[in-house]
Write a protein that holds these residues in place. Structure first.
Motif, PDB file in Angstrom:
ATOM      1  N   ASP A 175      -3.518   2.920 -14.586  1.00  0.00           N
ATOM      2  CA  ASP A 175      -2.690   4.128 -14.626  1.00  0.00           C
ATOM      3  C   ASP A 175      -3.602   5.344 -14.858  1.00  0.00           C
ATOM      4  O   ASP A 175      -4.471   5.614 -14.082  1.00  0.00           O
ATOM      5  CB  ASP A 175      -1.604   4.010 -15.698  1.00  0.00           C
ATOM      6  CG  ASP A 175      -0.632   2.885 -15.380  1.00  0.00           C
ATOM      7  OD1 ASP A 175      -0.407   2.626 -14.183  1.00  0.00           O
ATOM      8  OD2 ASP A 175      -0.095   2.272 -16.319  1.00  0.00           O
ATOM      9  N   ASP A 176      -3.382   6.045 -15.975  1.00  0.00           N
ATOM     10  CA  ASP A 176      -4.203   7.223 -16.267  1.00  0.00           C
ATOM     11  C   ASP A 176      -5.242   6.942 -17.349  1.00  0.00           C
ATOM     12  O   ASP A 176      -5.810   7.872 -17.926  1.00  0.00           O
ATOM     13  CB  ASP A 176      -3.309   8.388 -16.717  1.00  0.00           C
ATOM     14  CG  ASP A 176      -2.352   8.832 -15.621  1.00  0.00           C
ATOM     15  OD1 ASP A 176      -2.740   8.752 -14.442  1.00  0.00           O
ATOM     16  OD2 ASP A 176      -1.230   9.255 -15.943  1.00  0.00           O
ATOM     17  N   PHE A 177      -5.506   5.655 -17.600  1.00  0.00           N
ATOM     18  CA  PHE A 177      -6.413   5.296 -18.684  1.00  0.00           C
ATOM     19  C   PHE A 177      -7.608   4.508 -18.157  1.00  0.00           C
ATOM     20  O   PHE A 177      -7.541   3.851 -17.115  1.00  0.00           O
ATOM     21  CB  PHE A 177      -5.683   4.450 -19.746  1.00  0.00           C
ATOM     22  CG  PHE A 177      -4.523   5.153 -20.380  1.00  0.00           C
ATOM     23  CD1 PHE A 177      -4.713   6.028 -21.436  1.00  0.00           C
ATOM     24  CD2 PHE A 177      -3.234   4.937 -19.915  1.00  0.00           C
ATOM     25  CE1 PHE A 177      -3.629   6.681 -22.007  1.00  0.00           C
ATOM     26  CE2 PHE A 177      -2.151   5.586 -20.487  1.00  0.00           C
ATOM     27  CZ  PHE A 177      -2.353   6.461 -21.546  1.00  0.00           C
ATOM     28  N   SER A 178      -8.698   4.578 -18.921  1.00  0.00           N
ATOM     29  CA  SER A 178      -9.882   3.760 -18.651  1.00  0.00           C
ATOM     30  C   SER A 178      -9.988   2.731 -19.762  1.00  0.00           C
ATOM     31  O   SER A 178     -10.010   3.084 -20.953  1.00  0.00           O
ATOM     32  CB  SER A 178     -11.149   4.626 -18.609  1.00  0.00           C
ATOM     33  OG  SER A 178     -11.060   5.593 -17.576  1.00  0.00           O
ATOM     34  N   VAL A 179     -10.026   1.453 -19.386  1.00  0.00           N
ATOM     35  CA  VAL A 179     -10.037   0.361 -20.355  1.00  0.00           C
ATOM     36  C   VAL A 179     -11.397  -0.308 -20.323  1.00  0.00           C
ATOM     37  O   VAL A 179     -11.862  -0.745 -19.262  1.00  0.00           O
ATOM     38  CB  VAL A 179      -8.930  -0.674 -20.033  1.00  0.00           C
ATOM     39  CG1 VAL A 179      -8.957  -1.801 -21.057  1.00  0.00           C
ATOM     40  CG2 VAL A 179      -7.568   0.006 -19.998  1.00  0.00           C
ATOM     41  N   LEU A 180     -12.036  -0.380 -21.497  1.00  0.00           N
ATOM     42  CA  LEU A 180     -13.291  -1.118 -21.588  1.00  0.00           C
ATOM     43  C   LEU A 180     -12.964  -2.606 -21.617  1.00  0.00           C
ATOM     44  O   LEU A 180     -12.254  -3.074 -22.516  1.00  0.00           O
ATOM     45  CB  LEU A 180     -14.056  -0.714 -22.851  1.00  0.00           C
ATOM     46  CG  LEU A 180     -14.604   0.724 -22.864  1.00  0.00           C
ATOM     47  CD1 LEU A 180     -15.233   1.035 -24.211  1.00  0.00           C
ATOM     48  CD2 LEU A 180     -15.615   0.906 -21.744  1.00  0.00           C
ATOM     49  N   LEU A 237       2.985   5.982  -2.946  1.00  0.00           N
ATOM     50  CA  LEU A 237       4.106   6.821  -3.372  1.00  0.00           C
ATOM     51  C   LEU A 237       4.241   6.848  -4.893  1.00  0.00           C
ATOM     52  O   LEU A 237       4.570   7.886  -5.479  1.00  0.00           O
ATOM     53  CB  LEU A 237       5.413   6.314  -2.741  1.00  0.00           C
ATOM     54  CG  LEU A 237       5.504   6.430  -1.220  1.00  0.00           C
ATOM     55  CD1 LEU A 237       6.821   5.846  -0.727  1.00  0.00           C
ATOM     56  CD2 LEU A 237       5.374   7.879  -0.769  1.00  0.00           C
ATOM     57  N   TYR A 238       3.952   5.710  -5.530  1.00  0.00           N
ATOM     58  CA  TYR A 238       4.049   5.656  -6.995  1.00  0.00           C
ATOM     59  C   TYR A 238       2.919   6.449  -7.646  1.00  0.00           C
ATOM     60  O   TYR A 238       3.151   7.219  -8.587  1.00  0.00           O
ATOM     61  CB  TYR A 238       4.006   4.208  -7.466  1.00  0.00           C
ATOM     62  CG  TYR A 238       4.069   4.061  -8.967  1.00  0.00           C
ATOM     63  CD1 TYR A 238       5.278   4.200  -9.651  1.00  0.00           C
ATOM     64  CD2 TYR A 238       2.910   3.812  -9.708  1.00  0.00           C
ATOM     65  CE1 TYR A 238       5.337   4.084 -11.026  1.00  0.00           C
ATOM     66  CE2 TYR A 238       2.962   3.697 -11.092  1.00  0.00           C
ATOM     67  CZ  TYR A 238       4.179   3.834 -11.745  1.00  0.00           C
ATOM     68  OH  TYR A 238       4.222   3.733 -13.112  1.00  0.00           O
ATOM     69  N   GLU A 239       1.689   6.268  -7.144  1.00  0.00           N
ATOM     70  CA  GLU A 239       0.545   6.952  -7.752  1.00  0.00           C
ATOM     71  C   GLU A 239       0.607   8.464  -7.542  1.00  0.00           C
ATOM     72  O   GLU A 239       0.164   9.233  -8.387  1.00  0.00           O
ATOM     73  CB  GLU A 239      -0.764   6.406  -7.178  1.00  0.00           C
ATOM     74  CG  GLU A 239      -1.110   5.009  -7.675  1.00  0.00           C
ATOM     75  CD  GLU A 239      -2.521   4.615  -7.282  1.00  0.00           C
ATOM     76  OE1 GLU A 239      -3.138   5.323  -6.455  1.00  0.00           O
ATOM     77  OE2 GLU A 239      -3.005   3.596  -7.801  1.00  0.00           O
ATOM     78  N   LYS A 240       1.137   8.892  -6.398  1.00  0.00           N
ATOM     79  CA  LYS A 240       1.185  10.318  -6.077  1.00  0.00           C
ATOM     80  C   LYS A 240       2.551  10.928  -6.384  1.00  0.00           C
ATOM     81  O   LYS A 240       2.874  12.003  -5.886  1.00  0.00           O
ATOM     82  CB  LYS A 240       0.857  10.528  -4.588  1.00  0.00           C
ATOM     83  CG  LYS A 240      -0.510  10.006  -4.172  1.00  0.00           C
ATOM     84  CD  LYS A 240      -1.632  10.760  -4.850  1.00  0.00           C
ATOM     85  CE  LYS A 240      -2.984  10.266  -4.385  1.00  0.00           C
ATOM     86  NZ  LYS A 240      -4.097  10.993  -5.053  1.00  0.00           N
ATOM     87  N   ARG A 241       3.341  10.248  -7.195  1.00  0.00           N
ATOM     88  CA  ARG A 241       4.716  10.685  -7.430  1.00  0.00           C
ATOM     89  C   ARG A 241       4.769  12.084  -8.055  1.00  0.00           C
ATOM     90  O   ARG A 241       5.635  12.882  -7.698  1.00  0.00           O
ATOM     91  CB  ARG A 241       5.459   9.674  -8.306  1.00  0.00           C
ATOM     92  CG  ARG A 241       4.891   9.506  -9.701  1.00  0.00           C
ATOM     93  CD  ARG A 241       5.536   8.332 -10.426  1.00  0.00           C
ATOM     94  NE  ARG A 241       5.057   8.188 -11.795  1.00  0.00           N
ATOM     95  CZ  ARG A 241       3.912   7.617 -12.133  1.00  0.00           C
ATOM     96  NH1 ARG A 241       3.125   7.147 -11.191  1.00  0.00           N
ATOM     97  NH2 ARG A 241       3.557   7.522 -13.401  1.00  0.00           N
ATOM     98  N   VAL A 245       0.837  -1.198   0.000  1.00  0.00           N
ATOM     99  CA  VAL A 245       0.000   0.000   0.000  1.00  0.00           C
ATOM    100  C   VAL A 245       0.873   1.249   0.000  1.00  0.00           C
ATOM    101  O   VAL A 245       0.604   2.219  -0.715  1.00  0.00           O
ATOM    102  CB  VAL A 245      -0.950   0.003   1.222  1.00  0.00           C
ATOM    103  CG1 VAL A 245      -1.656   1.351   1.347  1.00  0.00           C
ATOM    104  CG2 VAL A 245      -1.974  -1.113   1.105  1.00  0.00           C
ATOM    105  N   ILE A 246       1.949   1.236   0.796  1.00  0.00           N
ATOM    106  CA  ILE A 246       2.845   2.393   0.886  1.00  0.00           C
ATOM    107  C   ILE A 246       3.517   2.660  -0.459  1.00  0.00           C
ATOM    108  O   ILE A 246       3.525   3.790  -0.954  1.00  0.00           O
ATOM    109  CB  ILE A 246       3.903   2.165   1.980  1.00  0.00           C
ATOM    110  CG1 ILE A 246       3.227   1.967   3.340  1.00  0.00           C
ATOM    111  CG2 ILE A 246       4.880   3.338   2.039  1.00  0.00           C
ATOM    112  CD1 ILE A 246       4.184   1.627   4.456  1.00  0.00           C
ATOM    113  N   THR A 247       4.079   1.619  -1.049  1.00  0.00           N
ATOM    114  CA  THR A 247       4.763   1.790  -2.331  1.00  0.00           C
ATOM    115  C   THR A 247       3.785   2.220  -3.425  1.00  0.00           C
ATOM    116  O   THR A 247       4.133   3.026  -4.292  1.00  0.00           O
ATOM    117  CB  THR A 247       5.471   0.492  -2.738  1.00  0.00           C
ATOM    118  OG1 THR A 247       4.516  -0.589  -2.780  1.00  0.00           O
ATOM    119  CG2 THR A 247       6.563   0.141  -1.750  1.00  0.00           C
ATOM    120  N   THR A 248       2.558   1.691  -3.390  1.00  0.00           N
ATOM    121  CA  THR A 248       1.560   2.065  -4.386  1.00  0.00           C
ATOM    122  C   THR A 248       1.172   3.530  -4.252  1.00  0.00           C
ATOM    123  O   THR A 248       1.052   4.254  -5.252  1.00  0.00           O
ATOM    124  CB  THR A 248       0.309   1.185  -4.244  1.00  0.00           C
ATOM    125  OG1 THR A 248       0.671  -0.187  -4.397  1.00  0.00           O
ATOM    126  CG2 THR A 248      -0.728   1.535  -5.304  1.00  0.00           C
TER     127      THR A 248
END
Length: 312
Positions: free
Chosen positions: A287-292, A143-147, A138-141
């Motif tokens: 990531d920053d995309f929405s996948v159908l 930090l990565y998402e809010k980098r 959770v911590i690494t995720t």
């Protein structure tokens, strides 16, 4: 046998009891090694130096065996390349470098200072083990998402630090040239002030300098609060997403929900997921995309899926 060994030494495989026991064993070995490294610095414990040396040898031997096994089984870690290329990829990977840095200090401890400092790498070995489990992941995720936001906040802090150091140098240099000798002295003062540490070894004595110090100290409170708020918000988001599918089913939730894809579900297709869990997947956020989602869409680690649990 080679494949079995590979499965055992993999970190974070909760479905394999032997692998889980190996993780616990390695954790104990790392903790013992770090404790011995810490205790060796006490002169009062010099009488136990023989015992410390034995523990050091045994633990480093275990590290060496683990390192060799990981190199030997690297072709299962990177099945898409040849065996030689797989071993090379492991050697230059983060895990491979951490393993190597864990071993090197034992052979060069009496040499250069840099090799003695590398003993700290054993702590990163422990971090690597924890990172494979959900709680640390959770911590690494986060930090990565809010980098991007964290980098932006750090950039703001650096700008404030440079600006305040130059201003303070301009104001205080004539009053105390021995203290504010150059801009770097101002950087040291601004760092300790902006980060609310306040060592007190350098401080302004002029009226204008003190007024500026008050303003900069207030700015420092806000500068520290920015990345803290970003990380805290990220933790809240992650824990909300970490609701497992089984928990959702037990709660008999029939409305739309967000579910965080962890190691249990990563690598499965949408069709496999829907059939196994009796759910309907409407959207995959990656990531920053929405996948159908299509039936053959493969879910990846850290994906967020928008689902609805099917009624009984």
């Amino acid at each position: 046998m080679k494949e079995k060994i590979f499965n055992i030494i993999q970190i974070g495989d909760k479905s394999n009891k032997i692998s889980r026991a190996f993780d616990i064993f390695i954790t104990i070995i790392i903790v013992d090694n770090i404790i011995v490294t810490f205790l060796e610095t006490f002169d009062q414990l010099s009488s136990f130096s023989g015992l410390f040396k034995i523990v050091e040898i045994v633990t480093v031997f275990v590290f060496c065996v683990e390192y060799i096994l990981r190199i030997w089984t690297a072709n299962y870690l990177y099945p898409e390349v040849t065996a030689g290329h797989a071993r090379f990829k492991f050697l230059i990977s983060f895990d491979g470098i951490v393993d190597l840095l864990t071993i090197i200090p034992a052979f060069f401890l009496s040499g250069f200072v840099i090799f003695r400092m590398l003993r700290v790498a054993r702590i990163f070995h422990l971090f690597r083990l924890n990172a494979k489990y959900d709680s640390f992941n959770v911590i690494t995720t986060v930090l990565y998402e809010k980098r991007n936001q964290i980098i932006s906040s750090v950039f703001i802090v650096l700008i404030l630090m440079l600006a305040s150091s130059l201003c303070m140098y301009s104001v205080e240099h004539e009053a105390q040239p021995a203290v504010f000798r150059n801009a770097f002295s101002g950087i040291w003062w601004s760092m300790s002030t902006l980060l609310t540490v306040g060592y007190g070894d350098i401080y302004p004595i002029t009226t204008l300098g003190r007024i500026m110090a008050i303003c900069i100290a207030y700015l420092g409170v806000g500068a520290v609060a920015i990345p803290t708020g970003i990380i805290s918000a990220g933790f809240v988001e992650q824990y909300q997403r970490k609701s497992s599918i089984s928990d959702l089913k037990d709660a008999d939730i029939q409305e739309i929900a967000e579910v965080f894809v962890d190691k249990r579900y990563a690598g499965k297709t949408v069709e496999e997921m829907e059939e196994a869990q009796q759910i309907t997947i409407f959207l995959v956020l990656r990531d920053d995309f929405s996948v159908l989602p299509q039936k053959n869409t493969v879910l990846k680690l850290n994906d967020i899926i928008i689902i609805r649990v099917e009624g009984e």
